[in-house]
Write a protein that holds these residues in place. Structure first.
Motif, mmCIF file in Angstrom:
data_model
loop_
_atom_site.group_PDB
_atom_site.id
_atom_site.type_symbol
_atom_site.label_atom_id
_atom_site.label_comp_id
_atom_site.label_asym_id
_atom_site.label_seq_id
_atom_site.Cartn_x
_atom_site.Cartn_y
_atom_site.Cartn_z
ATOM 1 N N ALA A 14 -46.680 -1.560 3.622
ATOM 2 C CA ALA A 14 -47.228 -0.374 3.067
ATOM 3 C C ALA A 14 -48.631 -0.038 3.706
ATOM 4 C CB ALA A 14 -47.087 -0.314 1.521
ATOM 5 N N THR A 15 -48.753 0.008 4.778
ATOM 6 C CA THR A 15 -50.085 0.254 5.144
ATOM 7 C C THR A 15 -50.636 1.995 5.148
ATOM 8 O OG1 THR A 15 -49.101 0.457 7.464
ATOM 9 C CG2 THR A 15 -50.147 -1.457 6.993
ATOM 10 N N HIS A 16 -49.671 2.806 4.941
ATOM 11 C CA HIS A 16 -49.930 4.164 4.796
ATOM 12 C C HIS A 16 -49.148 4.902 3.957
ATOM 13 C CE1 HIS A 16 -47.703 4.069 8.492
ATOM 14 N NE2 HIS A 16 -47.062 5.201 7.942
ATOM 15 N N GLY A 17 -49.357 6.006 3.650
ATOM 16 C CA GLY A 17 -48.671 6.794 2.601
ATOM 17 C C GLY A 17 -47.102 6.770 2.761
ATOM 18 N N ALA A 19 -45.217 4.654 4.744
ATOM 19 C CA ALA A 19 -44.757 3.423 4.640
ATOM 20 C C ALA A 19 -44.673 2.840 3.118
ATOM 21 C CB ALA A 19 -45.468 2.567 5.311
ATOM 22 N N GLY A 20 -45.666 3.287 2.216
ATOM 23 C CA GLY A 20 -46.001 2.997 0.918
ATOM 24 C C GLY A 20 -44.686 3.705 0.259
ATOM 25 N N GLY A 21 -44.250 4.823 0.436
ATOM 26 C CA GLY A 21 -43.265 5.384 -0.320
ATOM 27 C C GLY A 21 -41.905 4.573 0.136
ATOM 28 N N ASN A 23 -41.768 1.467 0.991
ATOM 29 C CA ASN A 23 -41.563 0.142 0.236
ATOM 30 C C ASN A 23 -41.473 0.298 -1.173
ATOM 31 O OD1 ASN A 23 -43.521 -2.557 1.304
ATOM 32 N ND2 ASN A 23 -43.498 -0.688 2.639
ATOM 33 N N PHE A 24 -41.804 1.434 -1.972
ATOM 34 C CA PHE A 24 -41.627 1.439 -3.151
ATOM 35 C C PHE A 24 -40.238 1.832 -3.469
ATOM 36 C CE2 PHE A 24 -40.443 5.088 -6.122
ATOM 37 C CZ PHE A 24 -40.925 4.399 -7.638
ATOM 38 N N GLN A 27 -38.138 -1.729 -3.155
ATOM 39 C CA GLN A 27 -38.376 -2.453 -4.274
ATOM 40 C C GLN A 27 -37.371 -2.062 -5.463
ATOM 41 O OE1 GLN A 27 -42.114 -4.143 -5.398
ATOM 42 N NE2 GLN A 27 -42.947 -3.086 -3.436
ATOM 43 N N ALA A 46 -42.072 -7.597 3.995
ATOM 44 C CA ALA A 46 -42.750 -6.520 4.356
ATOM 45 C C ALA A 46 -43.949 -7.033 5.272
ATOM 46 C CB ALA A 46 -43.708 -5.628 3.457
ATOM 47 N N ASN A 173 -53.613 8.900 8.806
ATOM 48 C CA ASN A 173 -54.727 8.552 7.794
ATOM 49 C C ASN A 173 -55.691 9.428 7.534
ATOM 50 O OD1 ASN A 173 -57.492 7.578 7.375
ATOM 51 N ND2 ASN A 173 -56.688 5.497 7.632
ATOM 52 N N GLU A 228 -47.142 15.809 -3.504
ATOM 53 C CA GLU A 228 -48.208 16.633 -3.765
ATOM 54 C C GLU A 228 -47.932 17.862 -2.639
ATOM 55 O OE1 GLU A 228 -48.752 13.623 -3.319
ATOM 56 O OE2 GLU A 228 -49.835 12.959 -5.162
ATOM 57 N N PRO A 293 -44.004 7.491 -5.523
ATOM 58 C CA PRO A 293 -45.404 7.368 -5.505
ATOM 59 C C PRO A 293 -45.741 7.982 -4.081
ATOM 60 C CG PRO A 293 -44.465 5.188 -4.606
ATOM 61 C CD PRO A 293 -43.451 6.161 -5.149
#
Ligand SMILES: Nc1ncnc2c1ncn2[C@@H]1O[C@H](COP(=O)(O)OP(=O)(O)OP(=O)(O)O)[C@@H](O)[C@H]1O
Ligand SMILES: Nc1ncnc2c1ncn2[C@@H]1O[C@H](COP(=O)(O)OP(=O)(O)OP(=O)(O)O)[C@@H](O)[C@H]1O
Ligand SMILES: O[C@@H]1[C@@H](O)[C@H](O)OC[C@H]1O
Ligand SMILES: [Mg+2]
Ligand SMILES: [Mg+2]
Lengths: 294, 503, 332, 332
Positions: A14-17, A19-21, A23-24, A27, A46, A173, A228, A293
């Protein structure tokens, strides 16, 4: 062989938005499925680069004895041979988002559409600016994905009278994009619109524009469907009239399809393309996930 | 001893920036002869030696090797010509072992690999020649200063020199170690080696030199056979005045006790050390190298882990856990190791001078002008001779570094000064001044502890002498009891016959 | 005792050329920038560049002390990300009770400062008291903080409540007399830092420790305490930088502060501080920071062959800036 | 000589506990791994871990010399990426004329070695001859190589022709007697490195330079040449590592070799080499590399709370491994 079936899930970290989503969703899906199907066991890893992802896959095979692999390749080319050997050993392979370089390796492909992502964005721009105009573009981290998107975008605006007057890497970024946009604003007195190509970058771009108090920019088009941004589209924000989806939840679809297939003995194979869709004020509500997220 | 010179300098000048420090030096080294080059601190001895060995280029003038003019383009050429130098400052890599240092740059090979066995064996032999018992595999950082010096000497011996140059080799050695060194020097002399050395211990000069050259302010002021000049003559030639009264008169009956130490333990080095120090006195501490004098005093001042049954200053029990506790009670230790513990070699004199006492120079901000004034005073009071005021302290002559160190310690205005080997590397004229200084200090109502490995100095200056042996106090002498013989007996343990490593 | 040889006070404090080196490099960059783009010297651009430099700059001032004292800190970037995340979480959580207003901003600031201080003390403790190599300690804590912020953000982005952000925003974008807050704070940090380094006991002690630890110890310098203080101060300054950072975009994620440590260290070294310790100058660090920011700015303001090569050009300029300094030093 | 007092230096260097420290940490990790998963000690897993350690391992051996001699190299990761890219480009270009076969593989290898050597020499030249701080030079070249490979790959990925890759693949995956090539090459590099460090003049000279440059200089050690050689050797080893790397993934991109420099340096330091130079041990570096690889491997053996926290666990273990070493040293 024991009762449990092990599914390995290998994704980029999850290095940026976005990818974070992703990952979320991965999981969350793993947790949910483990509860629903006690006979399933998941291994989730990951990786921060392609080499590390190959390590993860090797470890799953050597120490966890996986029966299926769900993988979102960090990059297509380097991951192709390792995934190929996993597939050749008889393990079920589901590939997500980025396709492999050799066809026919995977059993199931849940595909994202990067050229399509660029194309949809380009077509929207062309439609919004029928008389053409000057735009600047922020690109992602230099990767094949980014290249495909930009190529798709450029193709779509060809002949529309839209000029890309500047293009730099904002690396998906916020901070980098803020800096780049500040400098673009210094350099160009007239910018009609911005293709930020990612919602994280759009955040940085908007902040820069706001701070400079520039009125010339009509709108900023991001991408990937960050909540958002979707919300602002929904609310009819002038600066963010639209967004282009590239749902990080596609990993959930892939894991779920794989799991269900393994459990039900009716494996689903083939290719499922998750196309990029234009989000506008009209349809925004159906793409708004307030709990994610991202 | 009458052959043509092996190595000579002719009208050699040397400048550092705008400052000329050698003003046309002539010098001749002959095979089988020991030449002593003596002079005050900063006179230019080390500089002359470095030029001879090819470590520094001369600004002008000629170097003649066997009568031929040479210019050593690199150190290698100097060594090729058989010139070996032992530096005033240690020239050893601390993290390497003794053997690695001895063979550094000239490692022996056995095919592709280092011939470690042979190097170790040879290292052992060289060390044995100077009676040094350290193991060749010991890291140099673990060695005491005198062992380091013996390693330097062993390293030099290993090089089969035609010309051996030694810059104050005996400054950190004890009498017996010096004697061992001189035996080697005599043997090399007999083999036809030309030897140049310098020392501020004029007795040694008289004992070993065949020829004496005296430098003053960068110029040769005396040159002649050693037999023709005595120690007083040398001192006068160096300093330009008579220095026969080296030691000031001892004080009268000492006053009240200012420092009382009982049961001081420094793990691994000293045990149960106790003593009293009285106002107005100079207490000498003698002992063999390694008897734990340094460690005991460092422990007392909170510089290394130690505990004591009781420490009293002016009758009040105090607790010293860290150096600042000691300083607060007016107790200040001056290290014996100016290079590794005393001075920041890459900083200026000003920064060094005030480092320990910065609190005196303004509250929040340091008052630079006050620092400069303090430096003015220190230069004046301790006769520190530096080419330029801003130069890095590492470029000061050895003796001037020592004077700066003393000045630095005195900045904290201690009521009890513990000076460890305070005159190491100091010329005779300045020694006299330092002795006078210490005496005046004591007389002004303070007290001085002086650790010294120079027997004469202890006898000449101290009111009482405490002798340490194997980390314990083996006795205290005062008044007429202070004799060389008594000190040696205590240092060696009763009945010890030879005076091996006696302080 | 006379002193004919002391050549009394020859103290001509001519600015040595090594001092001019980084300044020269900076001037060259400014000239290049101005000739490439007319807006380069405009107030807006200068404000942008300075304000952006503030984060790295404030951190780099702290790093100057750490490096001068012979240390190193690789964790500052991820520490900043973690603190930003923490600050946002706390402020969002306090919103219902405190409401939008000055108190909640002050709470956020206090959290940032405290977290920075604690993080710095932790690094410092492991390095000084436990005596572990700074490189290892801070490499470890770099991983830890980066991981923690990712975890706090659940892999995504932590965003400050929108209303709160609008209220907090002026802390980055506004200022007094047209000078924005980050610039003002940066300037204050630099001035205090410069005074501390060159005129105060603390700076002396740092340089002494970096130059020779045991000499410092024998000179009554509390080596461990001073070194601990450098890390604590750096941590605190990371907190200050974060206070300026959060109002800008109102968010923190796993990619916040990425590689700030390298940039900060590079700025310090470009500015003439010695990596192995013993000598440092705060004003040099400022020049280093500005050089690094200007390179990016100039690259964005001009059209280069390929943006892929930006990194290469940056690399070359960094090396050139330091060569210039060395050459100048050699001549001077 | 009869002195009872010269006792201390006589104590010969017993294998001090500091030597055992890293070994102990490694053993603890192996025990943890074995207890967590039955397959941990299986041939397949051991082969995997060793083979993948080979890249960083080979580089870290070179890094050990650089650091021992008082230097540092931040560019190795991006240098590896650049060399991999170059190698792939050259091999693809030569394919029409040379065809798939041994010659083209040899050509690729030669390109890698040569490029590595040249890159190393370049770093070394700037550092020694021009006397620029190693940190700056290699930070600069890090940016340059990373940028160049991005540019060569046009922002994407450079991939070896697929047929060629199939032919080259055995260089990573096959071996002799069941031991795969990367492991064999790594072992050879380690043995040669260890001999060079502890049995050859070169190793001693590196330590001497790192310990005290001017002493080394005065002892006729060619300081600049020796230091240059350490960088050249490191470059060459980066080439060797790349030769093993390319057949594994068959491609190179902007993210290839990311952060390898930090990992290599960490391995060297965990292994007991002193960061400021003067003392290095190659076998220690090997242990360091294995510790780092095992941490990743073990994290994959079990299901952790959250993969977000991997970095934190890594960080903690790295610090613990070194604390263990220090504690052991203190006791020993
Ligand atoms: N590298 C240098 N740069 C500037 N000045 C120097 C340098 N080396 C020596 N000097 C100066 O040259 C003069 C002579 O120094 P030198 O070391 O030769 O004295 P010395 O006779 O050996 O004194 P000592 O007995 O104290 O060792 C001193 O004033 C010293 O400060
Ligand atoms: N840095 C060191 N590391 C290890 N051992 C040391 C170190 N310094 C000194 N020693 C050893 O500690 C013992 C006592 O030290 P030292 O020789 O300084 O005692 P001393 O009585 O003060 O003698 P002197 O001051 O005359 O040299 C000796 O055996 C010495 O070799
Ligand atoms: O990381 C990328 C993300 O930022 C972009 O928006 O979509 C594709 C992802 O791989
Ligand atoms: Mg001298
Ligand atoms: Mg002593």
């Amino acid at each position: 062989q024991d009762e449990t079936t092990v599914i390995g899930v290998s994704i980029p970290a999850a290095t940026h938005g976005w990818a974070g989503g992703m990952n979320f969703h991965a999981q969350e899906t793993v947790e949910r499925l483990e509860e629903t199907y006690p006979e399933l066991d998941f291994v989730l890893t990951a990786a921060s680069d392609a080499g590390a992802q190959v390590n993860d896959i090797e470890d799953m095979v050597a120490t966890r004895g996986i029966d299926a692999l769900v993988v979102l390749p960090f990059e297509s080319d380097p991951l192709t041979p390792p995934i190929q050997s996993v597939a050749e050993s008889g393990t079920w392979v589901t590939v997500v988002d980025r396709g492999l370089s050799v066809e026919g390796i995977e059993d199931l492909y849940v595909a994202g559409d990067n050229p399509g992502f660029g194309r949809v964005a380009g077509e929207y721009m062309a439609e919004q600016m029928p008389d053409g105009g000057d735009i600047v573009v922020l690109r992602g981290i230099p990767t094949t994905i980014d290249n495909e998107r930009v190529a798709g975008f450029e193709e779509a605006i060809e002949g529309s009278g839209i000029n890309i007057i500047d293009m730099e890497h904002g690396n998906w970024n916020r901070d980098d994009s803020f800096n780049v946009m500040q400098d673009f604003l210094q350099k160009h007195d007239q910018i009609d619109a911005v293709w930020a190509s990612d919602d994280d970058m759009a955040v940085g771009v908007l902040a820069a524009i706001e701070a400079a108090g520039r009125e010339d920019i009509q709108f900023v088009l991001g991408g990937a469907g960050m909540k958002e941004m979707v919300q602002r589209v929904m609310e009819g924000d002038d600066m963010i009239p639209a967004d282009v989806t590239y749902p990080p939840a596609m990993i959930a679809t892939a894991i779920e399809m794989t799991a269900v297939g393994l459990v039900s003995n009716a494996p689903v194979s083939g290719t499922f393309t998750i196309g990029s869709v234009l989000i506008t004020e009209e349809n925004a509500e159906q793409y708004y996930y307030p709990d994610s997220p991202f | 001893m009458t052959d043509a010179p092996v190595l000579s300098l002719r009208d050699v000048r040397k400048s550092f920036g705008p400052v000329e420090v050698l003003h046309g030096v002539d010098l001749d080294l002959r095979a089988g002869e020991v030449l002593a080059l003596i002079g005050e601190n900063g006179a230019g001895k080390s500089t002359t030696m470095k030029i001879l060995a090819g470590y520094q280029p001369a600004t002008s003038g000629r170097i003649l090797l066997d009568g031929e003019e040479v210019s050593f383009g690199s150190l290698h050429e100097g060594e090729e010509a058989g010139i070996v130098m032992i530096h005033q400052e240690f020239n050893l890599a601390e993290q390497l072992t003794v053997e690695q240092n001895i063979f550094l740059g000239r490692e022996l090979h056995n095919g592709w690999f280092l011939d470690k066995a042979r190097m170790r064996r040879l290292a052992r032999e060289y060390l044995d020649r100077v009676n040094c018992t350290v193991h060749p595999d010991t890291r140099v950082s673990q060695l005491s200063n005198s062992d380091k010096q013996m390693v330097e000497i062993a390293k030099a011996l290993s090089r089969d020199a035609r010309v051996l140059i030694m810059d104050e080799p005996t400054a950190v050695l004890t009498g017996s170690e010096t004697e061992t060194l001189f035996e080697q020097v005599r043997a090399m002399k007999a083999d036809g080696t030309a030897i140049l050395f310098t020392s501020h211990k004029l007795g040694e000069v008289a004992a070993i030199a065949d020829h004496v050259t005296v430098l003053r302010d960068g110029a040769v002021v005396h040159d002649g056979r050693a037999a023709d000049i005595d120690e007083d003559g040398m001192a006068t030639a160096m300093v330009g005045r008579d220095v026969s009264d080296l030691y000031p008169d001892k004080a009268g009956a000492p006053d009240d006790v200012v420092l009382r130490v009982t049961g001081l333990d420094v793990p691994g080095h000293a045990e149960g050390v106790g003593f009293e120090l009285r106002r107005g006195e100079i207490l000498g501490i003698a002992g063999l190298i390694g008897s734990g004098r340094t460690e005991a005093m460092e422990g007392l001042c909170g510089l290394r882990p130690a505990r004591a049954e009781r420490i009293e200053i002016d009758g009040a029990k105090i607790d010293i856990r860290r150096p600042s506790d000691a300083l607060e009670h007016g107790l200040c230790y001056m290290t014996e190791d100016r290079k590794l513990r005393g001075l920041l070699l890459d900083k200026s004199m000003r920064v060094n001078l005030t480092l320990q006492s910065l609190d005196q120079f303004g509250g929040l901000m340091i008052d630079r002008a006050a620092e400069e004034r303090a430096l003015d005073r220190a230069i004046e009071e301790f006769d520190i001779r530096a080419g330029r005021r801003e130069m890095r302290v590492g470029n000061l002559s050895g003796g001037n570094q020592q004077k700066l160190l003393l000045a630095k310690v005195m900045m904290s205005d201690p009521s009890i000064l513990i000076a460890d080997e305070p005159t190491r590397g100091i010329d005779i004229g300045t020694k006299q001044q330092i002795y006078a200084f210490l005496r005046t200090l004591a007389a002004s109502g303070r007290a001085v502890v002086m650790i010294s490995s120079e027997m004469q100095e202890v006898i000449g200056l101290a009111d009482r002498v405490l002798v340490m042996r194997l980390g314990r106090v083996s006795g205290t002498l005062s008044g007429d009891e202070i004799t060389e013989d008594a000190i040696v007996r205590l240092a060696m343990g009763v009945g010890a016959g030879d005076s091996e490593r006696a302080a | 005792m006379t002193s004919e040889t002391t050549n009394s006070p020859m103290r001509r404090a001519l600015p040595s050329m090594s001092v001019l080196g980084p300044v020269l490099a900076l001037i060259v960059l400014v000239v290049i920038g101005a000739s490439l783009n007319a807006n380069f010297l405009g107030t807006a651009n200068i404000t942008n560049v300075l304000a952006r430099s503030a984060f790295i700059g404030i951190i780099a001032v702290g790093m100057t002390f750490v490096i001068t004292a012979g240390g190193l800190d690789l964790s500052v970037g991820s520490m900043a990300a973690f603190i930003a995340g923490l600050m946002i979480l706390v402020m969002n959580a306090a919103l219902p009770s405190l409401g939008v207003g000055v108190p909640i901003i002050l709470l956020g600031m206090a959290v940032a400062l405290l977290a920075g201080l604690v993080a710095g003390l932790l690094n410092g403790f492991l390095i000084t008291t436990l005596g572990i190599e700074a490189f290892i300690v801070t490499l470890g804590s770099m991983g830890i903080y980066r991981s923690l912020v990712t975890w706090l953000a659940d892999g995504g982005t932590l965003s400050l409540d929108f209303e709160l952000r609008t209220f907090y925003r002026p802390v980055y974008f506004d200022g007094i007399l047209g000078i924005s807050w980050p610039i003002i704070v940066f300037a204050i940090v630099v001035i205090v830092g410069e005074l501390l380094m060159s005129r105060a006991k603390f700076g002396r002690h740092c340089a002494a420790i970096g130059s020779n630890e045991s000499v410092a110890h024998y000179s009554n310098v509390d080596v461990n305490r001073t070194r601990l203080l450098t890390y604590a101060m750096l941590g605190l300054l990371v907190g200050v930088a974060t206070i300026m950072y959060v109002p800008r975009l109102g968010s923190a994620s796993a990619s916040t502060g990425l590689l700030w440590e390298l940039e900060a260290i590079a700025a310090v070294i470009i500015g003439g501080t010695v990596l192995k310790g013993g000598f440092g100058r705060v004003w040099g660090t400022v020049i280093g920071v500005l050089i690094l920011s200007l390179i990016d700015n100039i690259l964005n303001l001009t059209d280069l062959v390929s943006p892929y090569l930006n990194g290469a050009i940056q690399g070359v300029i960094i090396i050139l800036a330091v060569i210039l300094q060395r050459e100048a030093k050699a001549k001077g």
